[in-house]
Scaffold this motif. Structure first.
Motif, PDB file in Angstrom:
ATOM      1  N   ALA A 152       0.837  -1.207   0.000  1.00 56.56           N
ATOM      2  CA  ALA A 152       0.000   0.000   0.000  1.00 56.56           C
ATOM      3  C   ALA A 152       0.872   1.256   0.000  1.00 56.56           C
ATOM      4  O   ALA A 152       0.600   2.215  -0.717  1.00 56.56           O
ATOM      5  CB  ALA A 152      -0.937   0.001   1.199  1.00 56.56           C
ATOM      6  N   LYS A 153       1.934   1.240   0.802  1.00 56.46           N
ATOM      7  CA  LYS A 153       2.829   2.402   0.848  1.00 56.46           C
ATOM      8  C   LYS A 153       3.550   2.595  -0.477  1.00 56.46           C
ATOM      9  O   LYS A 153       3.718   3.707  -0.954  1.00 56.46           O
ATOM     10  CB  LYS A 153       3.854   2.258   1.978  1.00 56.46           C
ATOM     11  N   SER A 212       0.772   3.652  -3.275  1.00 58.13           N
ATOM     12  CA  SER A 212       0.068   4.920  -3.087  1.00 58.13           C
ATOM     13  C   SER A 212       0.893   5.965  -2.359  1.00 58.13           C
ATOM     14  O   SER A 212       0.558   7.138  -2.381  1.00 58.13           O
ATOM     15  CB  SER A 212      -1.210   4.671  -2.283  1.00 58.13           C
ATOM     16  N   GLY A 213       1.948   5.537  -1.724  1.00 57.75           N
ATOM     17  CA  GLY A 213       2.697   6.388  -0.814  1.00 57.75           C
ATOM     18  C   GLY A 213       3.139   7.722  -1.357  1.00 57.75           C
ATOM     19  O   GLY A 213       2.901   8.755  -0.735  1.00 57.75           O
ATOM     20  N   HIS A 271       1.365  10.915   0.103  1.00 59.47           N
ATOM     21  CA  HIS A 271       2.259  11.682   0.978  1.00 59.47           C
ATOM     22  C   HIS A 271       2.502  13.083   0.410  1.00 59.47           C
ATOM     23  O   HIS A 271       2.503  14.071   1.132  1.00 59.47           O
ATOM     24  CB  HIS A 271       3.577  10.930   1.161  1.00 59.47           C
ATOM     25  N   LEU A 311      -5.173  11.291  -2.101  1.00 63.75           N
ATOM     26  CA  LEU A 311      -6.033  10.201  -1.644  1.00 63.75           C
ATOM     27  C   LEU A 311      -7.288  10.102  -2.510  1.00 63.75           C
ATOM     28  O   LEU A 311      -7.694   9.009  -2.901  1.00 63.75           O
ATOM     29  CB  LEU A 311      -6.403  10.393  -0.173  1.00 63.75           C
ATOM     30  N   THR A 342      -6.727  -0.261  -6.434  1.00 64.42           N
ATOM     31  CA  THR A 342      -7.063   1.043  -5.871  1.00 64.42           C
ATOM     32  C   THR A 342      -8.478   0.925  -5.319  1.00 64.42           C
ATOM     33  O   THR A 342      -9.119  -0.097  -5.462  1.00 64.42           O
ATOM     34  CB  THR A 342      -7.016   2.152  -6.940  1.00 64.42           C
ATOM     35  N   ALA A 397      -4.168   3.129   3.388  1.00 61.66           N
ATOM     36  CA  ALA A 397      -3.227   4.238   3.218  1.00 61.66           C
ATOM     37  C   ALA A 397      -3.530   5.365   4.207  1.00 61.66           C
ATOM     38  O   ALA A 397      -2.601   5.938   4.798  1.00 61.66           O
ATOM     39  CB  ALA A 397      -3.289   4.760   1.781  1.00 61.66           C
TER      40      ALA A 397
END
Length: 151
Positions: A79-80, A83-84, A88, A95, A106, A114
């Motif tokens: 997940a990181k 999407s990280g 971030h 998001l 997704t 996330a």
């Protein structure tokens, strides 16, 4: 007919399809296109509070088990990695974008994980996930309706 609505709802709350599968299922089975949208969208929105409850309450106890912990760490890393950077860097908007993409990997399940991992404020995370779910659902709904009409 009621059974088809229930199945559409269950697909939409399921991590194996979300509304990306629930909406087309309902439309293909001849259900009212507007009711299908509302039912599937609502079911998909319910995932976020359920996932947060799981992550905050149940996850802590399950992490004591080696096999679960190994799987949870794998999913967290994935997940990181997936999407990280976007979440971030862009936060709320990242998001929304991540959740709205109507592609596998997704959606609100990944978005909830996330949100939890990046410690995004719950209210903002819920709103971002809901907006993302709405946009994704509209894309899937319009695409399916137009395809069924032969456009």
């Amino acid at each position: 007919m009621i059974l088809d609505f229930i199945i559409s709802f269950l697909w939409s709350i399921s991590p194996f399809g979300e509304a990306k599968v629930g909406i087309p299922y309902g439309l293909i089975n001849g259900l009212n296109k507007y009711v299908v949208f509302v039912v599937c969208f609502a079911a998909n929105v319910l995932v976020f509070p359920l996932m947060l409850f799981f992550l905050e309450k149940i996850n802590k106890y399950l992490l004591r088990m080696h096999l679960y912990k190994k799987a949870a760490l794998y999913i967290a890393r994935k997940a990181k990695k997936g999407s990280g950077d976007k979440i971030h860097k862009y936060g709320f908007w990242g998001l929304i974008f991540f959740v709205m993409l109507p592609v596998p990997g997704t959606g609100v399940y990944a978005g909830s994980i996330a949100s939890y991992l990046f410690k995004i404020e719950k209210k903002k995370a819920f709103i971002a996930n809901t907006i993302g779910i709405y946009i994704s659902s509209v894309i899937i709904w319009v695409t399916t309706v137009l395809t069924m009409e032969g456009v």
